[in-house]
Design an enzyme around this catalytic site. Sequence first.
Site, mmCIF file in Angstrom:
data_model
loop_
_atom_site.group_PDB
_atom_site.id
_atom_site.type_symbol
_atom_site.label_atom_id
_atom_site.label_comp_id
_atom_site.label_asym_id
_atom_site.label_seq_id
_atom_site.Cartn_x
_atom_site.Cartn_y
_atom_site.Cartn_z
ATOM 1 C CG HIS A 36 4.476 5.751 6.620
ATOM 2 N ND1 HIS A 36 5.625 6.401 7.020
ATOM 3 C CD2 HIS A 36 4.812 5.062 5.502
ATOM 4 C CE1 HIS A 36 6.614 6.115 6.187
ATOM 5 N NE2 HIS A 36 6.146 5.310 5.247
ATOM 6 C CD GLU B 280 3.456 9.045 0.002
ATOM 7 O OE1 GLU B 280 3.687 7.826 0.047
ATOM 8 O OE2 GLU B 280 4.214 9.867 -0.567
ATOM 9 C CD GLU C 207 2.361 3.706 0.626
ATOM 10 O OE1 GLU C 207 2.827 2.901 1.438
ATOM 11 O OE2 GLU C 207 2.914 4.793 0.333
ATOM 12 C CG HIS D 261 4.467 2.803 -2.864
ATOM 13 N ND1 HIS D 261 4.556 1.458 -2.503
ATOM 14 C CD2 HIS D 261 4.952 3.492 -1.821
ATOM 15 C CE1 HIS D 261 5.061 1.366 -1.289
ATOM 16 N NE2 HIS D 261 5.323 2.588 -0.856
#
Length: 387
Positions: free
Chosen positions: A192, A216, A242, A292
């Site tokens: 994130h 990620e 994303e 995403h």
Amino acid sequence: MKITAIKTFICHAYRTNWVFVKVYTNIDGLYGIGEATLEYKEHTVAQACHDLEGLLVGKDPHRIEEFWHLAYREGYWRGGAVLMSAISAIEMALWDIKGKDLGVPVYQLLGGKVREAIPCYANGWFAPAKTPDEFAEKAKQAIEIGFSALKWDPFGSSYLQISRKELNEALSCVEAVYDSVKHKADIIIEAHGRFDIPTAVRIGNALSQFDILWYEEPIPPQNLEGLAEVKSRVNVPVSAGERLYNRWDFKRLFELKAADFIQPDVSHAGGIMELKKIAAIAESFHIPFCPHNPSGPIANAATLQLAACVPNFYLLETMSSDVPWRSEISTENIQFEKGKMVIPDLPGLGIDINEKEIEKYPYKAQELRHYKGNLTDIRPENAKSYF
């Protein structure tokens, strides 16, 4: 045929609020549905959709490329999550109209199928696990459903740096899941956009022992040069995208060789055709396309249309469960077979919303959980499968 109006709908969905848009035409019963779900800015993006109404009313809904170009140009302050999410939702609604009017699914308008179904990896499968043993048990349950990979963020409330204790706890969780599913499924570690460069490198190299499918968003998304540095210094594949919002953002990512997998979102990066263009550029770099896809039923339907016709589409992000009213507020009818979602063949996007049911679940303010240590509370206790 002319566009006559648009309408937006906001529906409470526990961790966020879904934002849907409906584009009407002067042909009785012919309209299109899109989704602009933008977590924690739901009213803002809904208003942005209405701000674009002046470019739509009186225009031919079949002229999708013209709308996109004008909406992007006339925005002046181009790009960004709000404008691009509004453009995305309306763009997918226009494709829905076009497909319905011509009596074909959207994928037929984009070149036709290259596959009948798409393999899925699971997100949200871990709720409400807290300990490594609980994660391991939840992982076994998800694999039994048929998912080919599992994704989660094991880093608690860490931001920029991580303490030795927190890192050991995260690695213990990863090890427990890895041991419970190895030889059966891959694992994907989500960050994130949490860490600074040295911390991201340290973690990435620690993760190499678990043969992860990808790591990620290891650092904040704006620093693509930093992402390229992380990628060059770790021994695991890196994914990102994303929080990139159009083909020009991705052009920089490709030029910098900053990611092994890309993850644009159909609700944020410009809609169906913009993602197809991004996927085509990725194909020229031999990079897999893994959008995403953690939002609502309309975004999922649009992503499935893309999955049908993009040659380098690799894996589809799929929420393993959702609020029980997901099946009430739309006509979604997912076929999930042997870990794959089957591409539907209905005209347009093949889905509609139920306005009366949406009214039963009005907007509720939510807060970002990512850095508070309660990410596993991503689903309510009564969450259930929607496929």
